[in-house]
Scaffold this motif. Structure first.
Motif, mmCIF file in Angstrom:
data_model
loop_
_atom_site.group_PDB
_atom_site.id
_atom_site.type_symbol
_atom_site.label_atom_id
_atom_site.label_comp_id
_atom_site.label_asym_id
_atom_site.label_seq_id
_atom_site.Cartn_x
_atom_site.Cartn_y
_atom_site.Cartn_z
ATOM 1 N N HIS A 1 0.814 -1.229 0.000
ATOM 2 C CA HIS A 1 0.000 0.000 0.000
ATOM 3 C C HIS A 1 0.847 1.279 0.000
ATOM 4 C CE1 HIS A 1 -3.363 2.703 0.868
ATOM 5 N NE2 HIS A 1 -2.602 3.236 1.791
ATOM 6 N N PRO A 2 1.888 1.394 0.844
ATOM 7 C CA PRO A 2 2.670 2.638 0.809
ATOM 8 C C PRO A 2 3.309 2.903 -0.548
ATOM 9 C CG PRO A 2 3.137 1.417 2.809
ATOM 10 C CD PRO A 2 2.344 0.504 1.920
ATOM 11 N N LEU A 3 3.779 1.852 -1.228
ATOM 12 C CA LEU A 3 4.439 2.053 -2.518
ATOM 13 C C LEU A 3 3.449 2.490 -3.588
ATOM 14 C CD1 LEU A 3 6.975 -0.920 -2.632
ATOM 15 C CD2 LEU A 3 7.172 1.322 -1.516
ATOM 16 N N VAL A 4 2.237 1.932 -3.551
ATOM 17 C CA VAL A 4 1.196 2.372 -4.487
ATOM 18 C C VAL A 4 0.799 3.810 -4.174
ATOM 19 C CG1 VAL A 4 -1.164 1.982 -5.284
ATOM 20 C CG2 VAL A 4 0.350 0.030 -4.895
ATOM 21 N N LYS A 5 0.608 4.098 -2.897
ATOM 22 C CA LYS A 5 0.183 5.442 -2.472
ATOM 23 C C LYS A 5 1.216 6.499 -2.850
ATOM 24 C CE LYS A 5 -2.986 7.802 -0.163
ATOM 25 N NZ LYS A 5 -4.397 7.833 -0.594
ATOM 26 N N LEU A 6 2.489 6.150 -2.749
ATOM 27 C CA LEU A 6 3.564 7.099 -3.047
ATOM 28 C C LEU A 6 3.920 7.146 -4.526
ATOM 29 C CD1 LEU A 6 5.841 6.260 0.015
ATOM 30 C CD2 LEU A 6 4.478 8.331 -0.306
ATOM 31 N N GLY A 7 3.261 6.326 -5.350
ATOM 32 C CA GLY A 7 3.502 6.343 -6.783
ATOM 33 C C GLY A 7 4.721 5.569 -7.226
ATOM 34 N N LEU A 8 5.309 4.783 -6.333
ATOM 35 C CA LEU A 8 6.481 3.989 -6.702
ATOM 36 C C LEU A 8 6.095 2.680 -7.372
ATOM 37 C CD1 LEU A 8 8.581 4.553 -3.451
ATOM 38 C CD2 LEU A 8 9.002 5.560 -5.698
ATOM 39 N N LEU A 9 4.899 2.194 -7.072
ATOM 40 C CA LEU A 9 4.415 0.932 -7.619
ATOM 41 C C LEU A 9 3.091 1.176 -8.328
ATOM 42 C CD1 LEU A 9 4.573 -2.216 -7.778
ATOM 43 C CD2 LEU A 9 3.324 -2.264 -5.614
ATOM 44 N N PRO B 1 -0.528 0.297 -9.820
ATOM 45 C CA PRO B 1 -1.564 -0.637 -9.376
ATOM 46 C C PRO B 1 -1.743 -1.838 -10.287
ATOM 47 C CG PRO B 1 -2.554 1.373 -10.242
ATOM 48 C CD PRO B 1 -1.080 1.622 -10.132
ATOM 49 N N GLY B 2 -1.272 -1.748 -11.533
ATOM 50 C CA GLY B 2 -1.384 -2.858 -12.456
ATOM 51 C C GLY B 2 -0.118 -3.681 -12.586
ATOM 52 N N ARG C 1 -4.586 -5.398 -10.515
ATOM 53 C CA ARG C 1 -4.187 -6.648 -11.158
ATOM 54 C C ARG C 1 -3.968 -7.693 -10.068
ATOM 55 N NH1 ARG C 1 0.691 -7.512 -15.611
ATOM 56 N NH2 ARG C 1 0.315 -9.745 -15.960
ATOM 57 N N ARG C 2 -4.565 -8.846 -10.259
ATOM 58 C CA ARG C 2 -4.512 -9.897 -9.249
ATOM 59 C C ARG C 2 -3.078 -10.381 -9.061
ATOM 60 N NH1 ARG C 2 -8.618 -13.529 -7.544
ATOM 61 N NH2 ARG C 2 -7.845 -15.549 -6.796
ATOM 62 N N PRO C 3 -2.549 -10.363 -7.817
ATOM 63 C CA PRO C 3 -1.207 -10.879 -7.594
ATOM 64 C C PRO C 3 -1.204 -12.407 -7.559
ATOM 65 C CG PRO C 3 -2.153 -10.182 -5.516
ATOM 66 C CD PRO C 3 -3.156 -9.819 -6.588
ATOM 67 N N MET D 1 10.924 -8.110 -6.113
ATOM 68 C CA MET D 1 10.792 -6.958 -7.003
ATOM 69 C C MET D 1 12.010 -6.835 -7.917
ATOM 70 S SD MET D 1 8.090 -4.947 -6.608
ATOM 71 C CE MET D 1 6.757 -4.629 -5.444
ATOM 72 N N PHE D 2 11.774 -6.500 -9.191
ATOM 73 C CA PHE D 2 12.830 -5.993 -10.063
ATOM 74 C C PHE D 2 12.793 -4.468 -9.937
ATOM 75 C CE2 PHE D 2 11.769 -10.079 -11.986
ATOM 76 C CZ PHE D 2 13.028 -10.625 -12.197
ATOM 77 N N LEU D 3 13.864 -3.881 -9.463
ATOM 78 C CA LEU D 3 13.858 -2.451 -9.178
ATOM 79 C C LEU D 3 13.586 -1.610 -10.420
ATOM 80 C CD1 LEU D 3 16.861 -2.304 -6.681
ATOM 81 C CD2 LEU D 3 14.427 -2.052 -6.142
ATOM 82 N N ASP D 4 14.010 -2.076 -11.602
ATOM 83 C CA ASP D 4 13.795 -1.282 -12.807
ATOM 84 C C ASP D 4 12.340 -1.342 -13.298
ATOM 85 O OD1 ASP D 4 13.684 -3.812 -13.923
ATOM 86 O OD2 ASP D 4 15.391 -3.514 -15.283
ATOM 87 N N GLN D 5 11.510 -2.171 -12.658
ATOM 88 C CA GLN D 5 10.093 -2.203 -13.004
ATOM 89 C C GLN D 5 9.254 -1.303 -12.096
ATOM 90 O OE1 GLN D 5 8.770 -6.283 -13.181
ATOM 91 N NE2 GLN D 5 9.997 -6.744 -15.001
ATOM 92 N N LEU D 6 9.896 -0.711 -11.106
ATOM 93 C CA LEU D 6 9.214 0.243 -10.245
ATOM 94 C C LEU D 6 9.334 1.637 -10.836
ATOM 95 C CD1 LEU D 6 10.397 -1.034 -6.756
ATOM 96 C CD2 LEU D 6 8.112 -1.265 -7.745
#
Length: 301
Positions: free
Chosen positions: A125-133, A135-136, A189-191, A210-215
């Protein structure tokens, strides 16, 4: 001022854990039923009417039935899966967002989170909220729990001589915690969620590779750790560590506490990271979280 609590389903693992924790809470008393009446709809409804708060520690269908027989205006904390994504229910993860604890305190209907979901949502949730991750983003979630949360049959199997050392389960890839993970992590997107059970009673690790370059923004592991530290600053029960400097993590380190720890393990040269949440599946993952919510709903009683 004293508050009365009725635990509907007190004989189960979560119900017993809540009752034990409440024994140490001042100004709280339990409304109880004898064995002859604990399944009686009339007796249960009367206990709900007497109590200031009813805690449901029941299978999903039985929890829905309990809502149906309750007197109008009954306040509920539901520890089952039945209402975690239901309209009108407040999700009982106080650290989820600013204002969440206040929403729980004011609510009539609160759904206690699932154990795996607590760890996964705390990480995502924090990563989605902060725009780092996004939602899809395609995600996999891997987790291991002690056997104490798996019900009577699993507990008996592990406590028998020669019980299983380790087992994957829910391999239909439709674990009941997935809907709440998606809703409260902010995913569309369903994990891919693969839970497992180890040959130990309590403790839990929830891991998200996580692959960091996909964030978004290609953050470093240090940036992710800082994001968690900032997001959970001031949270009493969530501890975000600045990094991971050990070669391994044991799932049992937080047993008999209501804490949740967050770590970021990384191989920066490979662009790899693993987000890790550690908690007691019976503590912050169940009874401990319930008592935290009870205290909020009763105004700190």
């Amino acid at each position: 001022m004293s508050a009365k609590i009725f635990i509907d389903g007190q004989a189960g693992t979560t119900g017993l854990g809540i009752a034990q924790r409440l024994a140490a809470v001042p100004h709280v008393s339990l409304v109880t039923l004898d064995d002859a009446h604990r399944k009686s709809p009339e007796a249960r409804a009367a206990a709900m009417a007497e109590a200031d708060l009813t805690v449901l520690c029941l299978p999903d269908d039985a929890a829905r039935e309990a809502i149906a027989i309750a007197p109008e205006g009954t306040r509920f904390l539901d520890a089952s899966t039945a209402h975690r994504v239901a309209r009108g229910w407040v999700y009982g993860f106080p650290e989820l967002a600013p204002g969440q604890a206040a929403a729980i305190a004011q609510a009539r209907l609160v759904a206690n989170p699932g154990c795996y979901a607590t760890g996964a949502i705390a990480l995502l949730h924090p990563l989605v909220k902060l725009g780092l991750l996004g939602p899809g983003q395609a995600l996999s979630i891997n987790a291991i729990s002690g056997y104490s949360g798996g019900g009577k049959a699993m507990i008996a199997a592990h406590e028998a001589e020669g019980g299983p050392a380790f087992e994957l389960y829910a391999l239909g890839l439709a674990h009941k915690h997935i809907p709440e993970i998606m809703q409260y992590a902010g995913l569309n997107r369903r994990p891919l969620f693969v839970p497992s059970v180890g040959h130990f009673a309590q403790g839990m690790l929830v891991c998200v590779p996580m692959f960091l370059d996909q964030l978004r923004g290609h953050p470093t592991a240090e940036r992710l750790a800082e994001a968690y530290s900032d997001y959970y600053a001031g949270a009493e029960n969530v501890i975000a560590h600045p990094g991971l400097h050990a070669a391994n993590l044991q799932p049992e380190a937080l047993n008999n506490t209501d804490k949740l720890e967050i770590f970021v393990a990384a191989n920066e040269s490979a662009g790899h990271a693993v987000l890790i949440a550690r908690l007691d599946n019976l503590g912050k993952g169940a009874s401990g979280a319930a008592v935290q919510n009870i205290n909020l709903m009763l105004g700190g009683a």
